[in-house]
Motif scaffolding. Structure first.
Motif, PDB file in Angstrom:
ATOM      1  N   ILE A   1      47.838  45.538  27.224  1.00  0.00           N
ATOM      2  CA  ILE A   1      46.921  46.029  28.253  1.00  0.00           C
ATOM      3  C   ILE A   1      46.780  45.043  29.410  1.00  0.00           C
ATOM      4  CG2 ILE A   1      45.608  47.346  26.554  1.00  0.00           C
ATOM      5  CD1 ILE A   1      43.326  45.302  27.058  1.00  0.00           C
ATOM      6  N   GLU A   2      46.979  43.744  29.138  1.00  0.00           N
ATOM      7  CA  GLU A   2      46.887  42.764  30.223  1.00  0.00           C
ATOM      8  C   GLU A   2      47.944  43.039  31.280  1.00  0.00           C
ATOM      9  OE1 GLU A   2      47.230  37.925  30.704  1.00  0.00           O
ATOM     10  OE2 GLU A   2      46.300  38.751  28.888  1.00  0.00           O
ATOM     11  N   ALA A   3      49.169  43.336  30.839  1.00  0.00           N
ATOM     12  CA  ALA A   3      50.244  43.650  31.783  1.00  0.00           C
ATOM     13  C   ALA A   3      49.954  44.965  32.505  1.00  0.00           C
ATOM     14  CB  ALA A   3      51.578  43.725  31.041  1.00  0.00           C
TER      15      ALA A   3
ATOM     16  N   GLY B   1      33.793  37.237  36.531  1.00  0.00           N
ATOM     17  CA  GLY B   1      34.180  37.528  37.902  1.00  0.00           C
ATOM     18  C   GLY B   1      35.632  37.258  38.225  1.00  0.00           C
ATOM     19  N   TYR B   2      36.525  37.477  37.250  1.00  0.00           N
ATOM     20  CA  TYR B   2      37.965  37.286  37.469  1.00  0.00           C
ATOM     21  C   TYR B   2      38.701  38.601  37.274  1.00  0.00           C
ATOM     22  CZ  TYR B   2      37.104  32.250  37.088  1.00  0.00           C
ATOM     23  OH  TYR B   2      36.636  30.967  37.270  1.00  0.00           O
ATOM     24  N   ASP B   3      39.732  38.814  38.086  1.00  0.00           N
ATOM     25  CA  ASP B   3      40.607  39.958  37.869  1.00  0.00           C
ATOM     26  C   ASP B   3      41.476  39.724  36.644  1.00  0.00           C
ATOM     27  OD1 ASP B   3      39.718  41.473  40.027  1.00  0.00           O
ATOM     28  OD2 ASP B   3      41.155  40.559  41.424  1.00  0.00           O
ATOM     29  N   SER B   4      42.003  40.813  36.098  1.00  0.00           N
ATOM     30  CA  SER B   4      42.798  40.718  34.865  1.00  0.00           C
ATOM     31  C   SER B   4      44.104  39.968  35.055  1.00  0.00           C
ATOM     32  CB  SER B   4      43.093  42.124  34.327  1.00  0.00           C
ATOM     33  OG  SER B   4      41.909  42.775  33.941  1.00  0.00           O
ATOM     34  N   ASP B   5      44.575  39.840  36.300  1.00  0.00           N
ATOM     35  CA  ASP B   5      45.832  39.123  36.526  1.00  0.00           C
ATOM     36  C   ASP B   5      45.615  37.660  36.924  1.00  0.00           C
ATOM     37  OD1 ASP B   5      44.798  39.583  39.041  1.00  0.00           O
ATOM     38  OD2 ASP B   5      46.633  40.448  39.886  1.00  0.00           O
TER      39      ASP B   5
ATOM     40  N   HIS C   1      44.154  35.060  31.158  1.00  0.00           N
ATOM     41  CA  HIS C   1      45.243  35.301  30.204  1.00  0.00           C
ATOM     42  C   HIS C   1      44.753  35.213  28.751  1.00  0.00           C
ATOM     43  CE1 HIS C   1      49.198  35.486  28.505  1.00  0.00           C
ATOM     44  NE2 HIS C   1      49.067  34.319  27.914  1.00  0.00           N
ATOM     45  N   GLY C   2      45.082  36.244  27.991  1.00  0.00           N
ATOM     46  CA  GLY C   2      44.724  36.278  26.575  1.00  0.00           C
ATOM     47  C   GLY C   2      43.359  36.837  26.276  1.00  0.00           C
TER      48      GLY C   2
ATOM     49  N   ARG D   1      48.390  47.716  37.594  1.00  0.00           N
ATOM     50  CA  ARG D   1      47.486  48.555  38.391  1.00  0.00           C
ATOM     51  C   ARG D   1      46.949  47.786  39.600  1.00  0.00           C
ATOM     52  NH1 ARG D   1      46.316  51.410  33.527  1.00  0.00           N
ATOM     53  NH2 ARG D   1      45.000  49.772  32.680  1.00  0.00           N
ATOM     54  N   LEU D   2      46.620  46.524  39.382  1.00  0.00           N
ATOM     55  CA  LEU D   2      46.144  45.704  40.497  1.00  0.00           C
ATOM     56  C   LEU D   2      47.221  45.522  41.552  1.00  0.00           C
ATOM     57  CD1 LEU D   2      44.134  43.033  38.490  1.00  0.00           C
ATOM     58  CD2 LEU D   2      43.195  44.473  40.305  1.00  0.00           C
ATOM     59  N   ALA D   3      48.458  45.313  41.117  1.00  0.00           N
ATOM     60  CA  ALA D   3      49.566  45.139  42.058  1.00  0.00           C
ATOM     61  C   ALA D   3      49.766  46.394  42.904  1.00  0.00           C
ATOM     62  CB  ALA D   3      50.846  44.797  41.294  1.00  0.00           C
TER      63      ALA D   3
END
Length: 526
Positions: free
Chosen positions: A456-458, A91-95, A100-101, A463-465
């Motif tokens: 892909i994390e960045a 339940g966490y967003d990618s940012d 992280h990682g 995209r979220l930003a």
């Protein structure tokens, strides 16, 4: 030396009529598609149509996973199964810092309805059945899927598939929980009610023994703990005011298939008979569909080896045979290289071809339950049923599955079984080809694993930003506030949750809102 099964039950060198002195076929077996469903949940099983070939896939971004899904569909898969990355499962967003990682590593990263839209781009959702391995945030992902279906013009009543939505086994064996059990069970019951009203063809839960088996549970433990968890969900739904035959027909299950083919076939048959009896006699379900144990099977990932990985092709073939002979409704066959990395495209295609050879080149689809009446299989089925029922009785004496989890019972039992297997392998009592016997004398052939691009994390964060910059923030905030208010009350939270998604709230924002109200689970607080 006495041979024993994976469950520790004796295996006789020869089975004959002396093992079935109390065997009553009309009572123990019935006809296929009829109570107690020992011989299968449908009258003709695979004679008219084979099982659903549902290959589990997902990695990196939604776009990359979408390409893999198109490859699988072109190769002949008949159902999709989505693997989500750990941040999504938790339940966490990618940012989020905690993500992280881990973004895109063990599954696909899904933060928004837009990600879900990309994941299924070019795939008509009224023509494909989709399973999603997601638990604590299952309601969020389901509603994202519904939103994409609506964008495609697909009425909710035509969407078919399954969400795992089985949080109890997370406390036992897997660990991707978010909320404490009480609100988690409420979320499950709310999902049952929502789907009955809005998504009538959707399987609302896939009660999973697979992950407990992967953690070390024996076949007896696997079905006993799974059915005990299922009873807990049924009780939660009944306590929420639902009627048994209004939701029970949409319950589904998820089991492993090991290389011990005979015991696995008996396990599936015993599980069907046990569940039919529980639903009919204990919960007074009258609809035959409520008494059916319909299940998906995945071949045993824990039995794959990194040494001589091609041998896994043989293991997976045996395991797939066990699932088919046991009467599964859908099947995922693991890729031979999964002990090394995410499956390559070639390995994933070979895994699917394994099912297709069984379905279209063998004669296993010509008759229902070919092992029925076998001295060995019927004896094993009776023994597994009795042992699992006894273990479930112990759980009932503790107050049910949730109370037993609080006492650490299931976890301790599984750990004990896992230790026994590890000891047997270490001491050579249990042969693992290519590991402790028949090891390759020459060096292993080089293998190039599929790797996930860390960039892909960045990309997900960017995209979220962009979403947060362009959405109506006041509308999003208002929808989140309404979701919190619903969570504090007693109403069904899926409707305000759906509104929050329509207001462009992200997965992490929704799960954080519920964390604010319900808190996070800490081990030992059930």
């Amino acid at each position: 030396m006495e041979r024993t099964s994976e469950s520790g039950l004796p295996i006789d060198p020869v089975y004959d009529e002396s093992k079935l002195t109390d065997f009553r076929p009309e009572e123990k077996l019935g006809r296929p598609g009829e109570y107690p469903f020992t011989r299968g949940v449908y009258p003709r099983m695979y004679v008219d149509r084979p099982w659903t070939m549902r290959q589990y896939a997902g990695f990196a971004t939604a776009q990359e996973s979408n390409r893999r899904y198109h490859e699988l569909i072109e190769a002949g898969t008949t159902g999709l199964s989505v693997a989500f990355d750990l941040p999504t499962q938790m339940g966490y967003d990618s940012d989020a810092k905690v993500a992280h990682g881990e973004v895109g590593k063990v599954g696909v990263a899904i933060d928004t309805v837009g990600d879900m839209r990309t994941l299924f781009q070019g795939i008509p959702l009224d023509e494909v059945s989709t399973s999603m391995t997601i638990n604590a945030p299952a309601a969020v992902l389901l509603l994202m899927y519904q939103a994409v279906g609506e964008e495609q013009g697909v009425p909710p009543g035509k969407l078919t598939g399954t969400i795992q939505n089985d949080v109890l086994k997370e406390y036992i064996a897997r660990g991707t929980y978010i909320y404490p059990p009480r609100p988690s069970l409420r979320l499950v019951a709310d999902t049952f009610a929502y789907c009955r009203a809005e998504l009538p063809r959707w399987n609302t839960i896939s009660i999973s023994g697979y992950h407990m088996a992967e953690a070390g549970a024996t076949p007896v433990q696997e079905i006993a703990f799974t059915l005990a968890n299922a009873k807990e969900y049924v009780r939660a739904a009944l306590a929420a005011g639902l009627k048994i035959d209004d939701f029970a027909p949409r319950l589904s299950f998820f089991f492993v298939a090991r290389t011990t083919l005979l015991e696995e076939v008996a396990k599936f048959r015993a599980a069907r008979r046990l569940w039919a009896g529980i639903m009919k006699n204990e919960f007074k379900a009258e609809d035959p569909r409520s008494q059916m144990l319909r299940f998906h099977t995945q071949t045993a990932g824990v039995q794959l080896t990194a040494q001589q990985p091609e041998v896994n092709l043989v293991r997976v073939s045996l395991q797939a045979l066990a699932a088919v002979l046991g009467g599964t409704q859908s099947l995922h066959t693991n890729s031979f290289d999964e002990a090394l990395a995410l499956p390559s495209a070639k390995a994933a295609r070979l895994a699917l071809r394994t099912q297709q050879v069984i379905a279209y080149e063998s004669d296993l689809t010509e008759t229902v339950d070919p092992f029925a009446g076998s001295y060995a299989i019927e004896s094993m089925t009776d023994e597994i049923e009795a042992a699992a029922a006894s273990l479930m009785d112990r759980i009932e004496e503790m107050g049910g599955a949730a109370a037993a989890i609080e006492h650490g019972f299931q976890k301790a039992e599984i750990e004990g079984a896992a230790y026994q297997v590890a000891r047997e392998i270490d001491e050579g009592e249990r042969i693992v080809v290519g590991v402790n016997k028949f090891a390759a004398a020459d060096a292993e052939e080089p293998y190039q694993p599929l790797r996930v691009d860390p960039a892909i994390e960045a990309e997900q964060a960017a995209r979220l930003a962009r979403l947060r910059e362009t959405r109506d923030q006041a509308g999003t905030d208002r929808a989140i506030s309404e979701l919190k208010a619903a969570a504090e009350g007693a109403g069904n939270v899926l409707y305000p949750l759906r509104d929050a998604l329509r207001a462009d709230a992200t997965l992490g924002e929704i799960c954080d809102a519920l964390r604010d109200v319900w808190g996070e689970y800490q081990p030992g607080e059930i």
